[in-house]
Design an enzyme around this catalytic site. Structure first.
Site, PDB file in Angstrom:
ATOM      1  N   LYS A   2       0.854  -1.191   0.000  1.00 54.38           N
ATOM      2  CA  LYS A   2       0.000   0.000   0.000  1.00 54.38           C
ATOM      3  C   LYS A   2       0.886   1.235   0.000  1.00 54.38           C
ATOM      4  O   LYS A   2       1.722   1.410   0.880  1.00 54.38           O
ATOM      5  CB  LYS A   2      -0.898  -0.013   1.225  1.00 54.38           C
TER       6      LYS A   2
ATOM      7  N   LYS B  26      -2.251  -1.479  -3.829  1.00 58.73           N
ATOM      8  CA  LYS B  26      -3.093  -0.293  -3.759  1.00 58.73           C
ATOM      9  C   LYS B  26      -2.233   0.965  -3.815  1.00 58.73           C
ATOM     10  O   LYS B  26      -1.233   1.009  -3.113  1.00 58.73           O
ATOM     11  CB  LYS B  26      -3.866  -0.347  -2.447  1.00 58.73           C
TER      12      LYS B  26
ATOM     13  N   SER C  50     -10.354   5.538  -4.540  1.00 55.72           N
ATOM     14  CA  SER C  50     -11.305   6.640  -4.674  1.00 55.72           C
ATOM     15  C   SER C  50     -10.879   7.684  -5.705  1.00 55.72           C
ATOM     16  O   SER C  50     -11.710   8.175  -6.472  1.00 55.72           O
ATOM     17  CB  SER C  50     -11.504   7.292  -3.307  1.00 55.72           C
TER      18      SER C  50
ATOM     19  N   TYR D   1     -15.336   1.053  -6.725  1.00 56.19           N
ATOM     20  CA  TYR D   1     -16.591   1.771  -6.483  1.00 56.19           C
ATOM     21  C   TYR D   1     -17.523   1.652  -7.687  1.00 56.19           C
ATOM     22  O   TYR D   1     -18.677   2.048  -7.603  1.00 56.19           O
ATOM     23  CB  TYR D   1     -16.287   3.236  -6.145  1.00 56.19           C
TER      24      TYR D   1
HETATM   25  C1  PBG Z   1      -7.465   3.515   5.588  1.00 56.12           C
HETATM   26  C2  PBG Z   1      -7.733   3.256   4.168  1.00 56.12           C
HETATM   27  C3  PBG Z   1      -7.550   4.150   3.113  1.00 56.12           C
HETATM   28  C4  PBG Z   1      -8.081   3.530   1.991  1.00 56.12           C
HETATM   29  C5  PBG Z   1      -8.545   2.272   2.360  1.00 56.12           C
HETATM   30  N1  PBG Z   1      -8.307   2.118   3.711  1.00 56.12           N
HETATM   31  C6  PBG Z   1      -7.024   5.540   3.104  1.00 56.12           C
HETATM   32  C7  PBG Z   1      -5.682   5.808   3.625  1.00 56.12           C
HETATM   33  O1  PBG Z   1      -4.863   4.922   3.831  1.00 56.12           O
HETATM   34  O2  PBG Z   1      -5.443   6.995   3.881  1.00 56.12           O
HETATM   35  C8  PBG Z   1      -8.156   4.171   0.629  1.00 56.12           C
HETATM   36  C9  PBG Z   1      -9.252   3.708  -0.261  1.00 56.12           C
HETATM   37  C10 PBG Z   1      -9.570   4.620  -1.382  1.00 56.12           C
HETATM   38  O3  PBG Z   1      -8.934   5.666  -1.612  1.00 56.12           O
HETATM   39  O4  PBG Z   1     -10.531   4.298  -2.098  1.00 56.12           O
HETATM   40  N2  PBG Z   1      -6.433   2.866   6.182  1.00 56.12           N
END
Ligand code: PBG
Length: 332
Positions: free
Chosen positions: A201, A255, A281, A320
């Site tokens: 991530k 991700k 997102s 989404y």
């Molecule tokens: C939180 C989390 C995030 C996302 C999924 N879980 C945001 C982040 O790490 O700040 C992002 C998902 C998305 O942007 O659709 N830990």
């Protein structure tokens, strides 16, 4: 090895001549089995609250989440990922609400589980929807403290498993959390609960709209670069995945999605384990903005963006667009 074709005996266009031959020779495909639908949950009843930065995406109260889950199942979607918008009054610096067995996400899990016993229910394990500072971990002297955070995540994971979540998805990027959560689940007799690790991530600007959706963007102090990965790195993603698998992850995730397909490919080729990608997102917002402005074709844009994950090696995609994609796919 590739087929050593030479023009003119070999003409690759022969296999592209019509729908039938294209379908027969397709190397990958997209079906509703590949879709995981992320859903935002909010308090109340009968609530459907638009997320401004994600046109077409709403925060739903628990009753509406149940309706949405039933509708998703009807379309052939088999997995939902639930994300709570925690009431700001309940957020504090240690994310206490994350271990409340009656918190919003646990209530949503129980309600959806009762209505849809076969649906895969994925819960994020991370503190950010619960902390007043918007970080995924605990802070001491301005630093995110790893091992204490892992203890908190373990408690959160157990509460979510108890509520009926079958797939825990640690998204916090602390070191060692997969092993700690696996051990705690096993110790409490929950060998059945699986772990989908957000293994690779990245610290990405593409999460912006999500943070608005869960209400952590206005509160987030600083950034997440001391725990999420540097977008410059790729070997490091393999180390993250390797360690999470060694600690007991059942499946791994990369991700964001579309800008990181090279990582999906490397992970799949190296480890041959169930590999998922998150079309996050910001990717949704970009595509949706292009569709809404007539810049890209909506149906083809959705299907192509998702199919590319499959081609890169993903077994499934969090998106989404899951409901839109399912409707398009079902029309044939
Ligand atoms: C939180 C989390 C995030 C996302 C999924 N879980 C945001 C982040 O790490 O700040 C992002 C998902 C998305 O942007 O659709 N830990």
């Amino acid at each position: 090895m590739s087929y050593p074709g030479r023009y003119p005996a070999t003409r690759l266009r022969r296999n592209r001549a019509n729908d039938a031959i294209r379908a027969l020779t397709a190397e990958t495909g997209l079906t509703t089995d590949d879709l995981i639908w992320p859903v935002f949950v909010t308090e109340g009843a009968g609530v459907r609250q638009p997320v401004p930065s994600m046109p077409g995406v709403d925060r739903l109260s628990v009753d509406n989440v149940v309706e949405a889950a039933l509708a998703a199942q009807k379309l052939g979607i088999r997995a939902l990922a639930l994300f709570p918008y925690t009431n700001p009054d309940l957020r504090d610096d240690i994310g206490s609400e994350s271990v409340n067995p009656d918190n919003l996400v646990c209530r949503a899990v129980r309600a959806v589980r009762a209505a849809c016993p076969d649906l895969i229910l994925i819960c994020d394990v991370a503190l950010d929807p619960y902390t007043s500072h918007g970080h995924d971990g605990l802070i001491r002297d301005g630093q995110i403290i790893n091992d204490e955070t892992v203890d908190a995540l373990v408690r959160q994971a157990l509460v979510q498993a108890e509520a009926g979540c079958d797939t825990l998805a640690p998204s916090d990027m602390m070191d060692g959390r997969i092993g700690a959560i696996r051990a705690a689940l096993d110790d409490s007799g929950r060998t059945d609960v699986r772990i989908m690790s957000y293994a690779a991530k990245y610290a990405s600007c593409f999460y912006g709209p999500f943070r608005e959706a869960v209400g952590s963007s206005s509160t987030l102090i600083g950034d997440k670069r001391t725990y999420q990965m540097d977008p410059a790195n790729s070997d490091e993603a393999l180390r993250e995945v390797e360690m999470d698998l060694a600690e007991g992850a059942d499946m791994v995730m990369v991700k964001p999605g579309m800008p990181y397909l090279d990582i999906v490919r490397r992970v799949k080729e190296r480890f041959h384990v169930p590999t998922f990608a998150y079309q996050v997102s910001g990717e949704y917002a970009m595509l949706r903005t292009a569709f809404d402005n007539g810049i890209l074709d909506r149906q083809r844009g959705i299907l192509e963006s998702l199919l590319c994950f499959k081609r890169a090696g993903a077994d499934g995609v969090l998106t989404y667009f899951a409901m839109d994609a399912a409707r398009i796919l079902n029309k044939g």
